[in-house]
Design a protein around this motif. Structure first.
Motif, PDB file in Angstrom:
ATOM      1  N   TYR A 231       2.493  -3.159   2.744  1.00 51.63           N
ATOM      2  CA  TYR A 231       3.805  -3.295   3.365  1.00 51.63           C
ATOM      3  C   TYR A 231       4.779  -4.146   2.543  1.00 51.63           C
ATOM      4  N   LYS A 232       4.291  -5.190   1.925  1.00 52.20           N
ATOM      5  CA  LYS A 232       5.179  -6.038   1.129  1.00 52.20           C
ATOM      6  C   LYS A 232       5.757  -5.267  -0.055  1.00 52.20           C
ATOM      7  N   LEU A 253      15.767   3.343   6.434  1.00 53.69           N
ATOM      8  CA  LEU A 253      15.757   2.375   7.540  1.00 53.69           C
ATOM      9  C   LEU A 253      14.551   2.489   8.478  1.00 53.69           C
ATOM     10  N   PRO A 254      14.203   3.671   8.972  1.00 50.36           N
ATOM     11  CA  PRO A 254      13.036   3.753   9.875  1.00 50.36           C
ATOM     12  C   PRO A 254      11.744   3.275   9.207  1.00 50.36           C
ATOM     13  N   LYS A 255      11.618   3.544   7.902  1.00 40.78           N
ATOM     14  CA  LYS A 255      10.410   3.139   7.173  1.00 40.78           C
ATOM     15  C   LYS A 255      10.412   1.629   6.910  1.00 40.78           C
ATOM     16  N   ILE A 256      11.594   1.094   6.631  1.00 39.62           N
ATOM     17  CA  ILE A 256      11.709  -0.352   6.439  1.00 39.62           C
ATOM     18  C   ILE A 256      11.343  -1.074   7.731  1.00 39.62           C
ATOM     19  N   ALA A 257      11.849  -0.546   8.852  1.00 40.00           N
ATOM     20  CA  ALA A 257      11.532  -1.137  10.158  1.00 40.00           C
ATOM     21  C   ALA A 257      10.033  -1.094  10.413  1.00 40.00           C
ATOM     22  N   ASP A 258       9.409   0.024  10.036  1.00 36.14           N
ATOM     23  CA  ASP A 258       7.969   0.185  10.221  1.00 36.14           C
ATOM     24  C   ASP A 258       7.206  -0.841   9.381  1.00 36.14           C
ATOM     25  N   ASP A 261       7.635  -4.286  10.831  1.00 34.74           N
ATOM     26  CA  ASP A 261       6.922  -4.361  12.109  1.00 34.74           C
ATOM     27  C   ASP A 261       5.424  -4.560  11.879  1.00 34.74           C
ATOM     28  N   ASN A 262       4.882  -3.803  10.915  1.00 36.29           N
ATOM     29  CA  ASN A 262       3.460  -3.941  10.597  1.00 36.29           C
ATOM     30  C   ASN A 262       3.152  -5.276   9.933  1.00 36.29           C
ATOM     31  N   GLY A 268      12.346 -11.495   9.269  1.00 33.17           N
ATOM     32  CA  GLY A 268      12.647 -10.952   7.940  1.00 33.17           C
ATOM     33  C   GLY A 268      13.458  -9.675   8.025  1.00 33.17           C
ATOM     34  N   TYR A 269      13.146  -8.832   9.010  1.00 36.93           N
ATOM     35  CA  TYR A 269      13.879  -7.571   9.187  1.00 36.93           C
ATOM     36  C   TYR A 269      15.337  -7.839   9.553  1.00 36.93           C
ATOM     37  N   LYS A 270      15.551  -8.809  10.460  1.00 32.79           N
ATOM     38  CA  LYS A 270      16.919  -9.148  10.853  1.00 32.79           C
ATOM     39  C   LYS A 270      17.692  -9.704   9.660  1.00 32.79           C
TER      40      LYS A 270
END
Length: 389
Positions: A231-232, A253-258, A261-262, A268-270
């Motif tokens: 993920y990193k 974006l959806p993959k970055i969020a995933d 999240d994992n 960090g996402y915000k």
């Protein structure tokens, strides 16, 4: 039908005149051939009897291949190919090449034209062989490289396409880094489908080495790392899009969020979304950020965030998100109107294209790395403005 026949007859008159001229010239030199005379008359009879196809074949046979008629043969071949009569063009060019008295320069020109004939009917294996032969000819080398590049793309032979594009770049000095990077991305896609992750990552690295601004390579690299639960590294790959072309960020974006999240890294996402907006990201990033603000604070704070953005950058997608936030708190009498408005905005968004080619204007709802219309690589971009990002 009669007009077409008349046009066909008239279009063959110059050929008939040329044949007559050549026959007359041979006669003046004392080399008249009775069979030549009879064939010429036969060709004229075909014309008069509205049989242009047979007339063409007869007059072509009358054109003896020599230094005076090579250009005529080549011009006729081009005419036939443009009219869709590729079989005739092939026969004519093959007839030229078979002549032992033909100069090497004229032979190579005929070979190139024959290669174009084969391309026109999809006989790419034959045309590829001819164009490779012509690489040894300085006059036709660059033209042959261009044709070989087109063939390899049509046949999806991406490895050879990359090699030819590199040679073309070296020979002509024409920048080919964007298409070459895409060719390596295509190879990486094939590697992924075959389960060869190592080769896929290797080809992605080649793409980035040739074109560091390749958004597609960063997306592919991120997807591979995400699939491997790294993920990193996935986040690192996707974040590169901020520098490459931030307009493509919604694709990731959806993959970055995933990935965040994992990684259990909501903070960090915000921070990533805040940073993206500061750098000029579009409304898709804003919508994602509003969801976090809604969870952390309340609907009112999320609506205020959206409203401030829309004042500066009006957007249908942003308006739809704002309507959704207000519906939950609207009075019963106002809800039907808001729901109606939400449905209208949804239809407007769904009907509008999301991408457009900056080269030819082609529009689509999905991303194309090569424009289906003009065949240009990296020319299709996300649409910006009220109907886009």
């Amino acid at each position: 039908m009669e007009q077409w026949l008349l046009y066909g007859v008239l279009s063959l008159l110059p050929l008939a005149a040329l044949s007559g001229f050549l026959m007359g010239r041979k006669h003046r030199k004392g080399k008249q051939d009775s069979s030549l005379s009879s064939n010429y008359i036969k060709g004229l009879n075909y014309l008069l009897n509205e049989q242009p196809d047979k007339a063409v074949d007869t007059f072509i046979d009358l054109l003896t291949v020599d230094t005076d008629t090579v250009e005529t043969h080549l011009a006729l071949g081009n005419l036939f190919r443009k009219r869709g009569e590729v079989d005739r063009s092939i026969r004519l060019h093959q007839n030229l090449i078979a002549r032992p008295q033909l100069s090497s320069e004229d032979r190579n020109t005929a070979l190139f034209q024959l290669g174009l004939d084969y391309n026109a009917v999809g006989m790419y294996d034959r045309s590829e062989k001819l164009f490779k032969e012509l690489l040894a000819d300085p006059v036709h080398k660059n033209e042959s490289l261009v044709q070989l590049l087109n063939i390899h793309q049509l046949t999806r032979d991406w490895d050879d396409a990359a090699k030819v594009a590199e040679e073309l770049q070296s020979s002509l000095g024409v920048e080919q880094s964007k298409p070459i990077a895409h060719f390596y991305c295509e190879l990486a896609q094939q590697n992924r489908q075959e389960g060869d992750v190592k080769s896929a990552l290797s080809n992605v690295k080649k793409a980035l080495a040739i074109n560091p601004d390749s958004v597609r390579a960063s997306l592919l690299q991120g997807d591979i790392h995400l699939q491997q639960e790294n993920y990193k590294q996935a986040i690192k790959s996707y974040q590169r899009i901020l520098q490459q072309d931030i307009a493509f960020l919604p694709e990731a974006l959806p993959k970055i969020a995933d990935a965040y999240d994992n990684s259990k890294d909501k903070t960090g996402y915000k921070a990533f979304l805040d940073k993206s907006l500061e750098r000029g990201a579009g409304v898709s990033v804003l919508v994602e950020l509003s969801k976090i603000v809604q969870d952390d604070k309340n609907d009112r704070a999320a609506a205020a965030l959206i409203g401030d953005f829309l004042q500066e950058r009006p957007s249908l997608k942003g308006l739809q998100r704002l309507i959704a936030l207000h519906i939950e708190h609207a009075q019963d009498s106002a809800k039907p109107s808001l729901e109606l408005l939400d449905g209208i905005v949804e239809k407007l968004i769904s009907r509008k294209p999301r991408y457009a080619c900056h080269n030819c204007g082609f529009e689509a709802k999905a991303i194309y790395w090569q424009c289906p219309s003009c065949k240009e690589w990296s020319s299709v971009k996300p649409i910006k403005g009220i109907e886009g990002e």
